[in-house]
Design a protein around this motif. Sequence first.
Motif, PDB file in Angstrom:
ATOM      1  N   ASN A  96       0.803  -1.222   0.000  1.00 45.35           N
ATOM      2  CA  ASN A  96       0.000   0.000   0.000  1.00 45.35           C
ATOM      3  C   ASN A  96       0.837   1.274   0.000  1.00 45.35           C
ATOM      4  O   ASN A  96       0.360   2.330  -0.412  1.00 45.35           O
ATOM      5  N   ARG A  97       2.072   1.181   0.456  1.00 47.17           N
ATOM      6  CA  ARG A  97       2.893   2.390   0.573  1.00 47.17           C
ATOM      7  C   ARG A  97       3.415   2.854  -0.788  1.00 47.17           C
ATOM      8  O   ARG A  97       3.559   4.051  -1.036  1.00 47.17           O
ATOM      9  N   TYR A  98       3.711   1.911  -1.668  1.00 43.48           N
ATOM     10  CA  TYR A  98       4.286   2.238  -2.975  1.00 43.48           C
ATOM     11  C   TYR A  98       3.380   1.712  -4.085  1.00 43.48           C
ATOM     12  O   TYR A  98       2.869   0.601  -3.998  1.00 43.48           O
ATOM     13  N   ASN A  99       3.220   2.508  -5.144  1.00 45.10           N
ATOM     14  CA  ASN A  99       2.367   2.104  -6.260  1.00 45.10           C
ATOM     15  C   ASN A  99       3.054   1.138  -7.213  1.00 45.10           C
ATOM     16  O   ASN A  99       2.391   0.372  -7.917  1.00 45.10           O
ATOM     17  N   GLN A 100       4.370   1.183  -7.261  1.00 42.65           N
ATOM     18  CA  GLN A 100       5.105   0.327  -8.186  1.00 42.65           C
ATOM     19  C   GLN A 100       6.505   0.088  -7.635  1.00 42.65           C
ATOM     20  O   GLN A 100       7.099   0.975  -7.019  1.00 42.65           O
ATOM     21  N   ILE A 101       7.019  -1.115  -7.856  1.00 43.30           N
ATOM     22  CA  ILE A 101       8.385  -1.452  -7.464  1.00 43.30           C
ATOM     23  C   ILE A 101       9.165  -1.829  -8.719  1.00 43.30           C
ATOM     24  O   ILE A 101       8.714  -2.651  -9.518  1.00 43.30           O
ATOM     25  N   ILE A 102      10.333  -1.225  -8.887  1.00 44.20           N
ATOM     26  CA  ILE A 102      11.221  -1.594  -9.992  1.00 44.20           C
ATOM     27  C   ILE A 102      12.541  -2.062  -9.396  1.00 44.20           C
ATOM     28  O   ILE A 102      13.205  -1.307  -8.682  1.00 44.20           O
ATOM     29  N   HIS A 103      12.894  -3.297  -9.681  1.00 40.52           N
ATOM     30  CA  HIS A 103      14.172  -3.836  -9.202  1.00 40.52           C
ATOM     31  C   HIS A 103      15.160  -3.850 -10.358  1.00 40.52           C
ATOM     32  O   HIS A 103      14.982  -4.570 -11.333  1.00 40.52           O
TER      33      HIS A 103
END
Length: 369
Positions: A56-63
């Motif tokens: 919920n804290r971040y809309n998208q994660i990019i690794h």
Amino acid sequence: MLQIEDTFFELGRTCKRDCLIICDRGAMDASAFVTKERWDEIMKENCWNSVELRDNRYNQIIHMVTAAKGAEEFYSTEDHNCRSENVDLARELDSRAAASWVGHPYFDVIDNSTDFEDKIRRMIGSVCHKIGIDTGDRLLKNARKHKFLVEGPLPEDSVFPPFQDFEVVHNYLQSNSPNQVRLRKRGQKGHYSYIHTVRRQNTPGGQVIEVKTQIGHRDYINLLTQKDIAHFTIYKRRRCFIHNNQYFQLDMYEQPSHPRCKGLILLETYSAVDDEQLQQTLPPFLNIKKEVTGNPDYSMYNLSLREDWKTSKKFCRSIIGPETQPNESGENYYQKDRNETSGHAQTQACKTNGYNNKEVMKPTINGKI
């Protein structure tokens, strides 16, 4: 770090223009550098849970996968004051950092299968795609969603790489045809995130656009009153994991549901590689029967229909472009490659807050480039 992030998030909410907040590293990264026991203690001491802190804290994660994996000749500790790890340790820490984000609903892994400039373009393109910015063909890398039918039973949990399991509940809402509107409830250990999705078809250029909005529990309950009774509620157990630098979601359909969903297991991933290369990255520990990308028989919309497909007027034969047509035997066929259709899928993802309905997008970019 969380206080610094919160400061920028609050500034974003009060901004009169749409803004994008990019976090270099995020809350879950810390878990990669301490023991699981210590991380559990930290979570308990601060009354945190993974769904709120990760999903919920971040809309998208990019690794961004380290150069130590697949581009070793470019990995160096010279001229990097903050980098002291050798190649082996860099690989280990990279895997642990990626694993800490497994389970986020919008998790993109950018590997080293291209040169550095294209790696950056893929990262930028991923963000633009998620927030609905049309970049034309400047950043296009032909990434598309692939779906595979998996035959059970599944292997023991110990066979899987590190994974996260979630309860997922989908409900379709009443809408004007041909648009589809659905709600998703997704979570674990009693904590949930909620997404409202509008799938718009027959848009200019034949595109299929999905507009996703993160909502709260109260809005979710209110919207459920618009549930379309022509559809069953879909219940799934979703397993998220990384294999060969590829992010996978394994959906196991659960009861109650239509008998057609009994025992159904589908594997999904996004990839820009050709079919032959993709086959080499698929998990060998799963019994994958065939690819069903674009096959209307495996569309969640159709799977949830209460009516018999043969007589239903709501059965959707156009999943990824123009209407499918019956072949000579009278059966419906579908086009497997999106590039062969007149359109392609796009996704918009935003979090709407209470300040003049401004949209604040908060992806976190994780890892060494």
